[in-house]
Design an enzyme around this catalytic site. Structure first.
Site, PDB file in Angstrom:
ATOM      1  N   ARG A 232       0.849  -1.186   0.000  1.00 49.00           N
ATOM      2  CA  ARG A 232       0.000   0.000   0.000  1.00 49.00           C
ATOM      3  C   ARG A 232       0.885   1.236   0.000  1.00 49.00           C
ATOM      4  O   ARG A 232       1.914   1.272   0.683  1.00 49.00           O
ATOM      5  CB  ARG A 232      -0.928   0.018   1.225  1.00 49.00           C
ATOM      6  N   GLU A 261      -2.711   7.728  -5.812  1.00 43.65           N
ATOM      7  CA  GLU A 261      -2.738   6.994  -7.070  1.00 43.65           C
ATOM      8  C   GLU A 261      -3.488   7.786  -8.141  1.00 43.65           C
ATOM      9  O   GLU A 261      -4.363   8.596  -7.842  1.00 43.65           O
ATOM     10  CB  GLU A 261      -3.356   5.618  -6.845  1.00 43.65           C
ATOM     11  N   HIS A 279       0.396   0.583 -10.201  1.00 40.93           N
ATOM     12  CA  HIS A 279      -0.423  -0.364  -9.433  1.00 40.93           C
ATOM     13  C   HIS A 279      -0.937  -1.500 -10.331  1.00 40.93           C
ATOM     14  O   HIS A 279      -2.144  -1.719 -10.464  1.00 40.93           O
ATOM     15  CB  HIS A 279      -1.591   0.344  -8.762  1.00 40.93           C
TER      16      HIS A 279
END
Length: 304
Positions: A232, A261, A279
């Site tokens: 994370r 993000e 990601h």
């Protein structure tokens, strides 16, 4: 009345087809946060990935509607207010096993990129440069010590792959210590010892209230450490990481997850010692097939 399923962030095509063939009404549509709660009232189940967040406001807006099941297509469920949802009578599930190997393989891929300057060397070649001398100062993984923070499904796979490459593995687990892992090439230790002894540190732990890697933690690490984060973004203090890269304390970093993000820290993205991806940890066709099959199983086993 057939069960209505909302898919907000995409799902394996064959899994969608299976649900529809079995009589489920599947709607594939993304909703902005302010519109999501009201939309959820019209569905029995919602399948989301990391882009969609179902927090208290969305759950409040969905109260009194049909929603009884939220499924996170992936491992982490920190984008769902789990306890709040369950208190409202909504079941929350995820697919923790399906993407583990894909994420572990990406961690190793980022590590290879950091070790051999693959990302920056490739970038400079696309600019028409031939900087062999500059990027012929990599290091080998065999014989190094890799510290894995978090030794759940993903962490154990990262550790096993590291062992296969000839590395010694240390782990400071985030929660319960799994049994049967310790051997000549792997042992559990304290966080301080892991930070002090590891040449490479890989983050595989769930997100918490504070970063696992901050300025204090970096200060305890070896000179020239490599940091890989596939867990994370909140697990790393990005300002402290950037400072460590600038000072040389951190040799390189491999990052698949970010504090913000879709709008990642551009100083990190542009740093020549950073290998980065947007990601994509679970982004293999094999993992998506497994995730899809697990989602279908959860939906079909659920009784509204």
């Amino acid at each position: 009345m057939s069960m209505r399923v909302l898919v907000t962030d995409g799902m394996d095509t064959s899994a969608v087809e299976t649900l529809r063939k079995d009589g489920y009404e599947v709607v594939e549509q993304f909703y902005e946060p302010d519109d999501l709660g009201a939309a959820l009232r019209e569905f029995d189940a919602a399948i989301i990935r990391s882009a969609t967040k179902i927090k208290e406001p969305q759950i409040d807006a969905a109260r009194g509607g049909r929603l009884k099941l939220i499924i996170r297509a992936g491992v982490g469920i920190d984008n769902i207010a789990v306890k709040y949802a369950e208190a409202a009578g909504i079941t929350v599930r995820n697919t923790p096993r399906a993407s583990s190997n894909a994420v572990a393989e990406l961690a190793i891929a980022l590590l290879f990129s950091c070790a051999r300057n693959i990302s920056i060397a490739g970038h400079t070649m696309r600019e028409g440069k031939w900087e062999k001398k500059a990027y012929s100062k990599g290091f080998e993984l065999a014989g190094k010590t890799m510290g894995v923070i978090g030794y759940g499904r993903i962490g154990q796979l990262v550790g096993a792959k590291g062992q296969a490459l000839g590395m010694q593995i240390l782990s400071a687990v985030h929660r319960n210590k799994p049994e049967g892992c310790e051997c000549e090439t792997m042992r559990f230790t304290s966080m301080d010892e892991l930070l002090a002894e590891s040449d490479i540190i890989v983050l595989c732990a769930p997100g918490g209230e504070k970063p696992l890697v901050d300025g204090e933690a970096i200060g305890k690490m070896k000179e020239g450490v490599v940091i890989i984060n596939v867990s994370r973004g909140s697990n790393v203090d990005e300002a402290a990481l950037l400072e460590g890269l600038r000072s040389g304390k951190i040799r390189a970093a491999g990052l698949d997850v970010w504090a913000t993000e879709k709008n990642p820290n551009q100083e990190l993205v542009q740093h020549p010692a950073v290998s980065c991806t947007p990601h994509i940890g679970a982004g293999t066709k094999e993992a998506q097939k497994r995730i899809g099959a697990e989602l279908v199983d959860i939906v079909e086993r659920f009784e509204t």
